[in-house]
Design an enzyme around this catalytic site. Sequence first.
Site, PDB file in Angstrom:
ATOM      1  N   ASN A 164     -72.285 -30.629-112.568  1.00 19.63           N
ATOM      2  CA  ASN A 164     -73.330 -30.044-111.712  1.00 19.63           C
ATOM      3  C   ASN A 164     -74.392 -31.080-111.351  1.00 19.63           C
ATOM      4  O   ASN A 164     -74.881 -31.104-110.220  1.00 19.63           O
ATOM      5  CB  ASN A 164     -73.959 -28.822-112.388  1.00 19.63           C
ATOM      6  CG  ASN A 164     -73.126 -27.573-112.195  1.00 19.63           C
ATOM      7  OD1 ASN A 164     -73.043 -27.033-111.095  1.00 19.63           O
ATOM      8  ND2 ASN A 164     -72.455 -27.121-113.247  1.00 19.63           N
ATOM      9  N   GLY A 191     -71.750 -32.967-117.052  1.00 19.93           N
ATOM     10  CA  GLY A 191     -72.624 -33.250-115.917  1.00 19.93           C
ATOM     11  C   GLY A 191     -72.008 -33.164-114.541  1.00 19.93           C
ATOM     12  O   GLY A 191     -72.459 -33.837-113.615  1.00 19.93           O
ATOM     13  N   ASN A 197     -81.643 -22.429-113.604  1.00 23.02           N
ATOM     14  CA  ASN A 197     -80.446 -22.583-114.428  1.00 23.02           C
ATOM     15  C   ASN A 197     -79.227 -22.107-113.640  1.00 23.02           C
ATOM     16  O   ASN A 197     -79.336 -21.212-112.805  1.00 23.02           O
ATOM     17  CB  ASN A 197     -80.600 -21.725-115.697  1.00 23.02           C
ATOM     18  CG  ASN A 197     -79.403 -21.817-116.615  1.00 23.02           C
ATOM     19  OD1 ASN A 197     -78.892 -22.912-116.885  1.00 23.02           O
ATOM     20  ND2 ASN A 197     -78.929 -20.679-117.099  1.00 23.02           N
ATOM     21  N   ASP A 250     -80.749 -15.963-120.042  1.00 20.05           N
ATOM     22  CA  ASP A 250     -80.137 -15.810-118.719  1.00 20.05           C
ATOM     23  C   ASP A 250     -80.624 -14.551-117.995  1.00 20.05           C
ATOM     24  O   ASP A 250     -79.829 -13.851-117.348  1.00 20.05           O
ATOM     25  CB  ASP A 250     -78.602 -15.791-118.843  1.00 20.05           C
ATOM     26  CG  ASP A 250     -78.054 -17.081-119.439  1.00 20.05           C
ATOM     27  OD1 ASP A 250     -78.600 -18.152-119.144  1.00 20.05           O
ATOM     28  OD2 ASP A 250     -77.076 -17.010-120.205  1.00 20.05           O
ATOM     29  N   HIS A 268     -75.521 -20.398-114.184  1.00 18.79           N
ATOM     30  CA  HIS A 268     -74.756 -19.671-115.209  1.00 18.79           C
ATOM     31  C   HIS A 268     -73.405 -19.254-114.618  1.00 18.79           C
ATOM     32  O   HIS A 268     -73.348 -18.730-113.504  1.00 18.79           O
ATOM     33  CB  HIS A 268     -75.537 -18.429-115.653  1.00 18.79           C
ATOM     34  CG  HIS A 268     -74.849 -17.683-116.748  1.00 18.79           C
ATOM     35  ND1 HIS A 268     -74.811 -18.149-118.042  1.00 18.79           N
ATOM     36  CD2 HIS A 268     -74.136 -16.531-116.738  1.00 18.79           C
ATOM     37  CE1 HIS A 268     -74.113 -17.307-118.788  1.00 18.79           C
ATOM     38  NE2 HIS A 268     -73.680 -16.311-118.019  1.00 18.79           N
ATOM     39  N   MET A 314     -77.679 -26.767-123.122  1.00 18.53           N
ATOM     40  CA  MET A 314     -77.163 -25.758-124.049  1.00 18.53           C
ATOM     41  C   MET A 314     -78.197 -25.200-125.031  1.00 18.53           C
ATOM     42  O   MET A 314     -77.826 -24.626-126.044  1.00 18.53           O
ATOM     43  CB  MET A 314     -75.969 -26.335-124.831  1.00 18.53           C
ATOM     44  CG  MET A 314     -74.828 -26.804-123.940  1.00 18.53           C
ATOM     45  SD  MET A 314     -74.311 -25.590-122.718  1.00 18.53           S
ATOM     46  CE  MET A 314     -73.375 -24.499-123.763  1.00 18.53           C
ATOM     47  N   ARG A 315     -79.482 -25.366-124.719  1.00 22.97           N
ATOM     48  CA  ARG A 315     -80.491 -24.819-125.632  1.00 22.97           C
ATOM     49  C   ARG A 315     -81.413 -23.854-124.904  1.00 22.97           C
ATOM     50  O   ARG A 315     -81.692 -24.026-123.721  1.00 22.97           O
ATOM     51  CB  ARG A 315     -81.350 -25.939-126.225  1.00 22.97           C
ATOM     52  CG  ARG A 315     -80.571 -26.803-127.139  1.00 22.97           C
ATOM     53  CD  ARG A 315     -81.408 -27.891-127.748  1.00 22.97           C
ATOM     54  NE  ARG A 315     -80.531 -28.760-128.496  1.00 22.97           N
ATOM     55  CZ  ARG A 315     -80.064 -28.482-129.704  1.00 22.97           C
ATOM     56  NH1 ARG A 315     -80.447 -27.384-130.320  1.00 22.97           N
ATOM     57  NH2 ARG A 315     -79.248 -29.302-130.302  1.00 22.97           N
ATOM     58  N   LEU A 335     -84.942 -22.414-124.091  1.00 18.45           N
ATOM     59  CA  LEU A 335     -86.314 -22.933-124.085  1.00 18.45           C
ATOM     60  C   LEU A 335     -87.272 -21.864-124.620  1.00 18.45           C
ATOM     61  O   LEU A 335     -87.092 -20.676-124.371  1.00 18.45           O
ATOM     62  CB  LEU A 335     -86.702 -23.337-122.668  1.00 18.45           C
ATOM     63  CG  LEU A 335     -85.876 -24.482-122.071  1.00 18.45           C
ATOM     64  CD1 LEU A 335     -86.155 -24.630-120.587  1.00 18.45           C
ATOM     65  CD2 LEU A 335     -86.153 -25.788-122.812  1.00 18.45           C
TER      66      LEU A 335
HETATM   67  C1  GRF Z   1     -71.315 -24.980-116.220  1.00 24.09           C
HETATM   68  O1  GRF Z   1     -70.230 -24.085-116.239  1.00 24.09           O
HETATM   69  C2  GRF Z   1     -72.604 -24.222-116.146  1.00 24.09           C
HETATM   70  O2  GRF Z   1     -72.525 -23.054-115.422  1.00 24.09           O
HETATM   71  C3  GRF Z   1     -72.889 -23.938-117.587  1.00 24.09           C
HETATM   72  O3  GRF Z   1     -72.453 -25.072-118.290  1.00 24.09           O
HETATM   73  C4  GRF Z   1     -71.442 -25.735-117.531  1.00 24.09           C
HETATM   74  C5  GRF Z   1     -71.908 -27.151-117.330  1.00 24.09           C
HETATM   75  O4  GRF Z   1     -70.951 -27.954-116.684  1.00 24.09           O
HETATM   76  N1  GRF Z   1     -74.268 -23.590-117.786  1.00 24.09           N
HETATM   77  P1  GRF Z   1     -71.318 -29.422-116.224  1.00 24.09           P
HETATM   78  O5  GRF Z   1     -71.871 -30.153-117.454  1.00 24.09           O
HETATM   79  O6  GRF Z   1     -72.321 -29.355-115.130  1.00 24.09           O
HETATM   80  O7  GRF Z   1     -70.020 -30.022-115.788  1.00 24.09           O
END
Ligand code: GRF
Length: 201
Positions: free
Chosen positions: A14, A12, A107, A145, A109, A90-91, A93
Amino acid sequence: MIRIAVLASGRGTNLQAIIDKIKDGKINGQIKIVISDNPEAYALKRAKNNQIETNVVCYRQYQRKREYEQEILRLLKNYNIDLVVLAGYMRLLSPAFIKEYRYRIINIHPALLPSFPGLHAQRKALEYGVKISGCTVHFVDEGMDTGPIILQKAVEVKQSDDEESLPNRILKYEHQLLPEAIRLFAQNKIQIQDNKVFIKG
Ligand code: GRF
């Protein structure tokens, strides 16, 4: 003020970047709920530390993906969510889910799409030997993606980079790009034409 839901499966960072930008008054929005498919996700702790409501929707507790997604949709509707942010969720949709929130799911990426979609994007970039990688914020569509790109940031790949250093360097830019895309969305500055994003000046 837009009402945001964040879906996160892991640490988390982000999510934290979004929380911090909202606290700084940079985003005209509020995170109403953080939803995770993983009860151990540190993202849940971050939400709780910031008095944000959380909900765990465990994939394996449902017989069908449809039922699992129905529960998430129920939460999103209950909280009257305007924007769904996938921050390390990680899933994939399903099309039925995406239809409900078309152009309202974004999202992050860790690669310059359309290169290296899917899992292990940074490893694939290193294996390929690209000299530039980066990160992308995009709307989520039915593909992996593949939705319209909102923002991208290029990051140089150094010869000395490995599977730790490159993701870490890209991550710093993710933490800028994702909140910036949310800020633009909240200001209604994102327009889509022919599946392409235009940012109003
Ligand atoms: C990030 O690298 C994001 O781009 C990818 O999963 C990772 C998540 O990191 N989709 P965090 O859980 O936000 O630290």
